[in-house]
Motif scaffolding. Structure first.
Motif, PDB file in Angstrom:
ATOM      1  N   UNK A  43       0.838  -1.190   0.000  1.00 47.48           N
ATOM      2  CA  UNK A  43       0.000   0.000   0.000  1.00 47.48           C
ATOM      3  C   UNK A  43       0.883   1.254   0.000  1.00 47.48           C
ATOM      4  N   UNK A  44       0.476   2.270  -0.757  1.00 48.23           N
ATOM      5  CA  UNK A  44       1.235   3.516  -0.798  1.00 48.23           C
ATOM      6  C   UNK A  44       0.804   4.441   0.337  1.00 48.23           C
ATOM      7  N   UNK A  45       1.763   5.135   0.931  1.00 51.32           N
ATOM      8  CA  UNK A  45       1.455   6.145   1.939  1.00 51.32           C
ATOM      9  C   UNK A  45       2.203   7.423   1.552  1.00 51.32           C
ATOM     10  N   UNK A  46       1.467   8.416   1.106  1.00 49.75           N
ATOM     11  CA  UNK A  46       2.076   9.650   0.620  1.00 49.75           C
ATOM     12  C   UNK A  46       2.752  10.408   1.756  1.00 49.75           C
ATOM     13  N   UNK A  61       6.747   6.030   0.667  1.00 51.73           N
ATOM     14  CA  UNK A  61       6.392   4.626   0.769  1.00 51.73           C
ATOM     15  C   UNK A  61       5.489   4.171  -0.392  1.00 51.73           C
ATOM     16  N   UNK A  62       6.050   3.398  -1.299  1.00 51.20           N
ATOM     17  CA  UNK A  62       5.325   2.793  -2.423  1.00 51.20           C
ATOM     18  C   UNK A  62       4.665   3.804  -3.366  1.00 51.20           C
TER      19      UNK A  62
END
Lengths: 262, 834
Positions: free
Chosen positions: A91-94, A149-150
């Motif tokens: 999962x992406x975390x901006x 992150x991602x």
């Protein structure tokens, strides 16, 4: 102390539909177990359930690790117990950099009840050294640690980040959910080499490899292969079982299983 | 030794009243022409300003409240204008003392416990943090360049012509009800004038001119940036609590989380149950003990463990009239009591407990301790700029062969390879060095990097005192800090720029039976005999006389503490948060800068009050201005602020605006783009928690061709809070080729909270380029799960996601403000603050 991961009669529902229908499985400390199975057999459900995703409802069964029923624990408590899940779809975390995230995660693992977190926090030099080493291990540039992150990661980068996290957090039991999916052959080799070197450094770590295809197993040699079908483990064997599946597909097992059942 | 239990049973009800406020002048409640006249008279203003005020009052009384009925719960209708004091002149002289600079600015990184190298590495900032050190001398340079930076009252007195020309031209009194109110009763605020072509490269911050009126209710700020000039202004300062001892170091009280171990008044570590903050308006009492570096601030009712002077002083008949002294017999018999800070007087003795902790760490050898002492005093650990070799080096006096030999032998043993000596004959300096990655990491880990952030590792602070003595001895050798006085006694002095280290050494000395004072030597420049000017950072000078007791300081073996006389007690008015710790076990008392204070039992006030400021900015041709604010007002404050700038040809105006506190905020920073090619930007975040409504946004008025504006708004609501983005982008006829970009992202953390987006766009030219993007999101289960599956607790995961969401804003802040904002958000997410 026995550090096997022991799954007993595990039944899991998602949105009211039963996906896992009584899994019995032991992942031994220090061993590599592979779970193979066709699409929709419940492989990812097993991975998410072990890590404690709230959407997966356990209706029956137990999962024992290090003397605790991990089903009683929150996801973060499971992680701190030494369980790690490498996600199929990270999962992406901006706005959260890889380095900051890794440091926070490592410090969460090192934290102790009633002790000032600053005392248990990883010393700076140690963190940097470790991060540098692990990045090199996975053929990753140092600039990687500064990215979010991602966020905007390619499929291959996401999978490498999962392995980087595993290398940094040093779990004692890792569940890897389709780590090979979406990787081209070069990326697959890098990721597999990374996993192998981590395993070499930490021979006591147990691994549960979840995969659809046999190709990952060309690089990472499993000790035991389990076949998951329709929410149950239907067959177990050595590495040769994987090759057989690669050659013949899953249908023959399905026929055999149905044959046995009827 | 512990304090007998009976000492703890004191009368709580005694502290349930509020101290009398002390002000020189306080206007009547409510508003009238008389009140306004009185204010103007008190300030000695010119006649024209009084007329402006009276005119504005008329307008205020006629105008209706804006946006009536458009708020959530905290409606403006709750505000009673007759219940407000419009002018309070505090009982204190204006000062420009460096002592008033918030600690947060000075020691932000220390707070985080992150040494320099990692900071750079993790945050990707590098240049910013050094700036603070040179602020002081830069201020003098600005003055030479003609930059004016004053409080607005003084500005009006000294530069009336500038005020006549610009005051009220950007925000006229008739603009809105609150602009009218501000014009009628304004007081305080900043006045900045930057002459043509002058680029002020370090942000001007309000705390440079901190004075009693800085945090007023009705501030008025006026900024004029002449052609081609540049300035960045940072409004206000973040409230900060006092430093408390955690045993190994002192940290600001508000950073203490429940469960943290803090030193109690008996010198033992005890867990903190809760750290509470409350909003407070009134005086703070500053207690200055014999060691001024340990001065601390409290609310007047906050109890301090003390021996009253009258109980221990030698009777007047036995001593010279001008001096007082402690009578030993009386001292032995006297029982300490909890005295409200507001009642303390000079001469009263306050309690400095000695930490009772001892845990040996055998892996820290005696050799290492002696080396670290030298390293702390004169050492550096770095990578060689040319070869990148990891280097540890200690600078010594080249004439001191004994010490050189000692250091060389130590380093050789510790590094496992021979240490070399490099001489700099011109400076009488000998540098003992060794290339060793291991020793470099050890030095950095145990003692930090860089002189300003040197500190002792917690393990060093725990060692038995006799082992700590080893480190202390070499530390003091290296510094060449012993002076023999004419009376034969040795005065020991050690100066460090690390505040943390100074307090740590003070604590170690106390464990060795020595009470050392700390003096703060201000930053500044010094002229050397050879004509060079050396800039010096603020220094903490630790000092004591070997073998002598400081007069009137007494060691109390029974209670294992030092009793230290209060040298001065001062008060200052304050509005903002105050903090308090609740300890898990008796005594419910902790250490403020080393001194024992009790958990505070003050009542909590709940009157609503109003903050209504006006900011006017004029940015001339080709000039650039950035204005940064983070407001964290108490949750009973109505924060109604008019902020407006005009930007002329090719000028740039940027508003960086963070809203965390207040009950209701209404604030829409605006830019009037008046000249061709002017640019305007508003970058803002808002956080609304329980009972809060943040109604914030931006206005961009395009009144000239080729103008550009960008609005980025990020908001987070939680626990029933509400955020509103209210924006206007307007393109007037003739403003051809305008470009407008609006992005609004809202994050709603639970079902009770809400967010609205109310964008107005009026375009009267056909060729404007317009982009508008708005998102409303909730934190996904999957994001939380992903972070938690790596071991982060739910609160940690939540704050990480929220901070990441705010990152486009945070990265534009000076480092210390970014850190503070992150900390505030973290506390909100943990829900540990009520």
């Amino acid at each position: 102390m026995n550090n096997d991961l022991v799954i007993k009669n595990l039944h899991v529902e998602v949105d009211g539909q039963e996906i896992l229908k009584g899994i019995d499985l032991t992942v031994e400390q220090g061993k590599i177990h592979a779970i193979m199975g066709p699409n929709g057999s419940g492989k990812s459900t097993l991975a998410y359930t072990l890590a404690g995703h709230p959407r997966y409802e356990v209706t029956e069964g137990e999962v024992w690790y290090k003397g605790q029923n991990v089903l009683d624990l929150e996801p973060d408590e499971r992680a701190r117990l030494g369980l790690f899940l490498a996600f199929q779809y990270p999962v992406a975390v901006a706005g959260v950099s890889v380095a900051n995230f890794l440091r926070a995660a490592i410090n969460a693992h090192r934290a102790e009840e009633g002790v000032d977190p600053r005392k248990t926090a990883i010393p700076v030099a140690e963190f940097r050294k470790k991060l540098r080493e692990r990045l090199q291990l996975l053929n990753m540039d140092e600039s990687f640690a500064r990215r979010y992150l991602n966020e905007g990661f390619s499929g291959g980068e996401k999978k490498r980040l999962e392995i980087l996290q595993m290398a940094m957090l040093e779990p004692s039991m890792a569940v890897m959910d389709e780590t090979d999916s979406g990787l081209d052959i070069d990326a697959l080799r890098i990721v597999a080499n990374g996993i192998n070197s981590i395993k070499e450094q930490r021979p006591e770590m147990g691994i549960l490899l979840i995969t659809h295809y046999q190709r990952l197993l060309n690089y990472i040699k499993p000790d035991v292969v389990h076949v998951l079908m329709d929410g149950r483990i239907v067959r177990e064997g050595g590495p040769e079982l994987a090759l057989e599946l690669e050659e013949k597909g899953y249908d023959w097992i399905r026929e055999e299983v149905i044959g046995h059942a009827s | 030794m512990t304090t007998p239990a009976k000492d703890l049973e004191f009368d709580y009800s005694k502290y349930g009243f509020r101290d009398e406020e002390r002000y020189v002048y306080k206007s009547q409640k409510g508003l009238s022409p008389e009140v306004v006249k009185q204010i103007s008279h008190m300030k000695g203003e010119p006649e024209w300003m009084l007329k402006r005020r009276l005119k504005a009052l008329e307008i205020f009384q006629k105008k209706p409240l804006p946006l009536q009925g458009m708020w959530a719960n905290p409606s403006l209708a709750n505000l009673n204008f007759d219940e407000i004091y419009y002018y309070i002149r505090p009982d204190e002289k204006k000062s420009r003392s460096w002592d008033d600079v918030p600690e947060s600015i000075r020691q932000t990184f220390e707070k985080l416990g992150i040494p320099e190298a990692e900071r750079k590495f993790l945050a990707g900032v590098g240049a910013q943090y050094e700036s603070e050190v040179v602020y002081h001398s830069l201020r003098e340079e600005w003055e030479k360049l003609g930059v004016i930076f004053l409080d607005t009252d003084t500005g009006l007195k000294e530069y009336p012509e500038l005020f006549k020309e610009y005051f009220g031209t950007v925000v006229p009194a008739a603009d809105n009800k609150f602009a009218a109110l501000n014009t009628a009763v304004w007081s305080g605020g900043s006045f900045i004038y930057v002459p043509k072509g002058v680029k002020v490269d370090i942000p001007l911050q309000a705390y440079f001119r901190i004075n009693a009126e800085n945090m007023g209710q009705f501030e008025r700020t006026l900024i004029i940036v002449e052609e081609g000039a540049e300035v960045h202004y940072i409004e206000g300062c973040l409230p900060e609590g006092e430093l408390v001892s955690l045993g190994d170091e002192m940290v600001p009280i508000e950073s203490v989380a429940p469960g943290t171990l803090a030193l109690n008044s008996d010198g033992y570590l005890a867990p903190v149950v809760s750290a509470r903050r409350r909003s407070y308006r009134g005086d703070l009492v500053r207690i200055v003990p014999l060691s001024p570096g340990n001065a601390f601030e409290l609310t007047p009712e906050h109890p301090v463990w003390a021996l009253r002077r009258g109980r221990v002083a030698r009777p007047r008949a036995d001593r010279p009239a001008t001096q007082w002294d402690i009578a030993d017999a009386r001292f032995t018999d006297a029982e300490p009591e909890w005295v409200p800070a507001g009642e303390l007087e000079p001469g009263d003795l306050i309690c400095f407990p000695v930490a009772v902790r001892s845990l040996d760490h055998p892996e820290i050898s005696d050799d290492l301790l002696r080396f670290l002492g030298y390293y702390l005093a004169e050492g550096s650990a770095f990578r060689n700029g040319v070869s990148n070799a990891p280097t540890v080096s200690i600078s010594l006096d080249s004439r001191d062969s004994t010490t050189i030999a000692d250091v060389r032998a130590l380093m050789t043993r510790l590094a496992g390879k021979p240490a070399g000596v490099y001489e700099v004959p011109a400076k009488h300096e000998a540098r003992v060095y060794v290339y060793s990655a291991e020793l470099l990491e050890i030095a950095q880990q145990y003692c930090g990097v860089g002189s300003a952030t040197k500190r002792l590792h917690p393990h060093l602070m725990e060692l038995p005192p006799e082992r700590q003595r080893l480190l202390l001895e070499t530390y003091l050798t290296g510094d060449g800090s012993r002076h023999t006085r004419s009376n034969g006694r040795t005065l020991v002095r050690a100066a460090t720029v690390s505040r943390t280290l100074a307090f740590q050494l003070q604590e170690i000395l106390a464990r060795l039976g020595i009470y050392a004072g700390i003096l703060v030597r201000k930053a500044g420049s010094e002229s050397m005999p050879d004509g060079r000017v050396v800039r010096r950072c603020e220094q903490y000078v630790l000092h004591y006389e070997d073998g002598a007791t400081v007069r009137r300081v007494r060691f109390d073996a029974r209670r294992n503490c030092f009793w230290v006389p209060v040298r001065a007690v001062a008060r200052r008015p304050y509005e903002g948060w105050v903090y308090n710790l609740e300890m898990a076990s008796a005594p419910n008392a902790y250490l403020a800068r080393g001194f024992a204070v009790h958990n505070c039992t003050a009542p909590i006030y709940s009157t609503n009050s109003l903050h209504s400021a006006v900011v006017e900015i004029i940015v001339k041709k080709g000039a650039k201005c950035r204005y940064t604010t983070i407001q964290n007002w108490a949750n009973n404050i109505y924060n109604l602020v008019t902020k407006r700038a005009v930007a002329y040809e090719e000028a740039t105006m940027e508003w960086i605006d963070g809203n965390i506190g207040s009950r209701l905020t209404m604030k829409y920073p605006s830019v009037y783009l008046m000249g061709r090619g002017a640019r305007g930007e508003v970058l803002s975040v808002a956080y609304a928690g329980r009972g809060q409504h943040q109604d914030a946004g931006a206005k961009m008025i395009h009144a000239a061709p080729d103008t550009t504006s960008r609005i980025t708004n990020k908001s987070v609501s939680k626990d029933g809070g509400r955020t509103t983005y209210r924006g206007l982008a307007k393109v007037q006829p003739g403003a051809t080729n305008a470009k407008i970009n609006v992005v609004c992202d809202a994050l709603i953390l639970d079902e009770q909270s809400a967010s609205d987006t109310i964008p107005f766009i009026e375009v009267e030219e056909h060729d404007a380029t317009l982009a508008h993007e708005a998102t409303v999101g909730k934190i996904g289960e999957d994001q939380l799960f992903y972070l938690m599956s790596r071991g982060l607790s739910e609160a940690e995961a939540l704050s990480m996601i929220v901070l990441g969401f705010m990152e486009p804003f945070t990265r534009e802040l000076p480092m210390e403000y970014a850190v503070e904002l992150n900390r505030l958000i973290h506390l909100e997410m943990e829900g540990s603050v009520g």
